[in-house]
Design a protein around this motif. Sequence first.
Motif, PDB file in Angstrom:
ATOM      1  N   TYR A 217      85.455 -49.454  21.284  1.00 43.25           N
ATOM      2  CA  TYR A 217      84.381 -48.584  20.253  1.00 43.25           C
ATOM      3  C   TYR A 217      84.466 -47.271  20.998  1.00 43.25           C
ATOM      4  CZ  TYR A 217      82.496 -53.174  18.978  1.00 43.25           C
ATOM      5  OH  TYR A 217      82.339 -54.477  18.415  1.00 43.25           O
ATOM      6  N   SER A 218      84.617 -46.407  19.649  1.00 48.79           N
ATOM      7  CA  SER A 218      84.797 -44.909  20.109  1.00 48.79           C
ATOM      8  C   SER A 218      83.327 -44.408  20.456  1.00 48.79           C
ATOM      9  CB  SER A 218      84.972 -44.294  18.628  1.00 48.79           C
ATOM     10  OG  SER A 218      86.270 -44.727  18.341  1.00 48.79           O
ATOM     11  N   ILE A 219      82.099 -44.957  19.933  1.00 49.99           N
ATOM     12  CA  ILE A 219      80.709 -44.526  20.286  1.00 49.99           C
ATOM     13  C   ILE A 219      79.947 -45.665  20.796  1.00 49.99           C
ATOM     14  CG2 ILE A 219      78.534 -43.794  19.405  1.00 49.99           C
ATOM     15  CD1 ILE A 219      80.974 -41.801  19.552  1.00 49.99           C
TER      16      ILE A 219
ATOM     17  N   ILE B 214      75.952 -46.717  21.971  1.00 49.31           N
ATOM     18  CA  ILE B 214      74.762 -46.274  21.871  1.00 49.31           C
ATOM     19  C   ILE B 214      73.872 -47.346  22.294  1.00 49.31           C
ATOM     20  CG2 ILE B 214      72.865 -45.697  20.225  1.00 49.31           C
ATOM     21  CD1 ILE B 214      75.214 -44.762  18.098  1.00 49.31           C
TER      22      ILE B 214
ATOM     23  N   ASP C  43      77.139 -43.028  24.972  1.00 51.83           N
ATOM     24  CA  ASP C  43      77.164 -41.815  24.311  1.00 51.83           C
ATOM     25  C   ASP C  43      75.925 -41.384  24.067  1.00 51.83           C
ATOM     26  OD1 ASP C  43      80.357 -41.394  24.191  1.00 51.83           O
ATOM     27  OD2 ASP C  43      79.962 -43.486  23.165  1.00 51.83           O
ATOM     28  N   TYR C  44      75.030 -42.186  23.691  1.00 51.20           N
ATOM     29  CA  TYR C  44      73.717 -41.845  23.175  1.00 51.20           C
ATOM     30  C   TYR C  44      72.756 -42.911  23.859  1.00 51.20           C
ATOM     31  CZ  TYR C  44      75.752 -38.761  19.753  1.00 51.20           C
ATOM     32  OH  TYR C  44      76.497 -37.880  19.370  1.00 51.20           O
TER      33      TYR C  44
ATOM     34  N   ILE D 298      71.771 -39.722  15.927  1.00 50.87           N
ATOM     35  CA  ILE D 298      72.793 -40.608  15.474  1.00 50.87           C
ATOM     36  C   ILE D 298      73.181 -40.833  13.750  1.00 50.87           C
ATOM     37  CG2 ILE D 298      72.960 -42.138  17.608  1.00 50.87           C
ATOM     38  CD1 ILE D 298      71.178 -44.142  16.032  1.00 50.87           C
TER      39      ILE D 298
ATOM     40  N   TYR E 228      76.324 -40.877  12.574  1.00 47.92           N
ATOM     41  CA  TYR E 228      77.364 -42.158  12.548  1.00 47.92           C
ATOM     42  C   TYR E 228      76.934 -43.246  11.261  1.00 47.92           C
ATOM     43  CZ  TYR E 228      78.323 -39.905  16.690  1.00 47.92           C
ATOM     44  OH  TYR E 228      78.833 -39.075  17.734  1.00 47.92           O
TER      45      TYR E 228
ATOM     46  N   VAL F 258      81.520 -48.373  16.093  1.00 50.84           N
ATOM     47  CA  VAL F 258      80.023 -48.271  16.960  1.00 50.84           C
ATOM     48  C   VAL F 258      79.744 -49.245  17.417  1.00 50.84           C
ATOM     49  CG1 VAL F 258      77.938 -47.035  16.697  1.00 50.84           C
ATOM     50  CG2 VAL F 258      79.740 -46.010  15.502  1.00 50.84           C
TER      51      VAL F 258
END
Length: 307
Positions: free
Chosen positions: A16-18, A20, A40-41, A65, A68, A74
């Motif tokens: 996954y790129s992001i 959360i 990332d978050y 977010i 996104y 994600v």
Amino acid sequence: MKYLQKEEYAKLRKKYSIIIGWGAGVEFQRYYDHNILKFDYMIDGAERNIGKEINGITVEGIEAIAQYKEADSVLVVIFPNIENEIQLQISDLLPKADTIVARLLDIEDRKSTYASNQEDVIMLDYMLDRFTDFSYMDVGVCHPIVRNNTYLFYEKGYTNGVLVEPNAAMCHMAAEYRPLNKIVNFGASPVPTNKELTYYYDPMHPGLNTFLKDMAVSRGMEHSFKKIPMKDINTIISENFETYPNVLDLDTEGMDYELLSHLDFGRYPIEVICVEKSADGMIRRLLEERGYNILDVTVENKIYIRG
């Protein structure tokens, strides 16, 4: 997609790129380590801890977010046991995101536990020293994984378990995560009854519920309730086990003592009983009179063994 089994975090981080995190409460505060996970978050949908740096990451609100909403790749990691409510928020804000509960992250060098204070590890170690297989009954399941005392049994292949839970939404979730267990959507009663009882609950905190009106009033939950069918604990055992469960886990928000008082120990000499420390003195005396000793004590529970 919703992950239903344990997944290696290192592989998810590459996939996954992001990533959360969601829910900056007790679970997050106890189990998140930014040196290892590097989300990332970290989002607090309840907005209680926004702006705080906790365990190496700054907690943010949902607006962080918004960019996104249409993004692929994600993953949202859910920490609290209010997964159903959070899933609804995520489906609106991040409709393409995949989700996983935090306890299902397989983190290198971290031993699996799903209970609040490793009660599951303590009980499993004890049982495996004495049995090649065993059965169990979890009364008052709430979330079938998060802060759950019997999911570790299931994960390790010991699937002969009965999950007793009055909340239908939690039963549905249990069937998703634990399809090999038997799900019993009843409230457990101390005595035989054909009546429905009033089930009080906190809509935002599914672990807060009770059949006791005094407790509901003290927690401000008296206006959220529904009628729930009941079965007495001995009937639940007789209908769902050939003999009886080897392990009994009780979390019934104030009714543990009453249930144990009416349990037929002559017919059902259960080997291990895990019970909350509320009404501790009465429960200890009751179980000692029936031949049980304390195996271990955790922050929230006592674990008793027979003999």
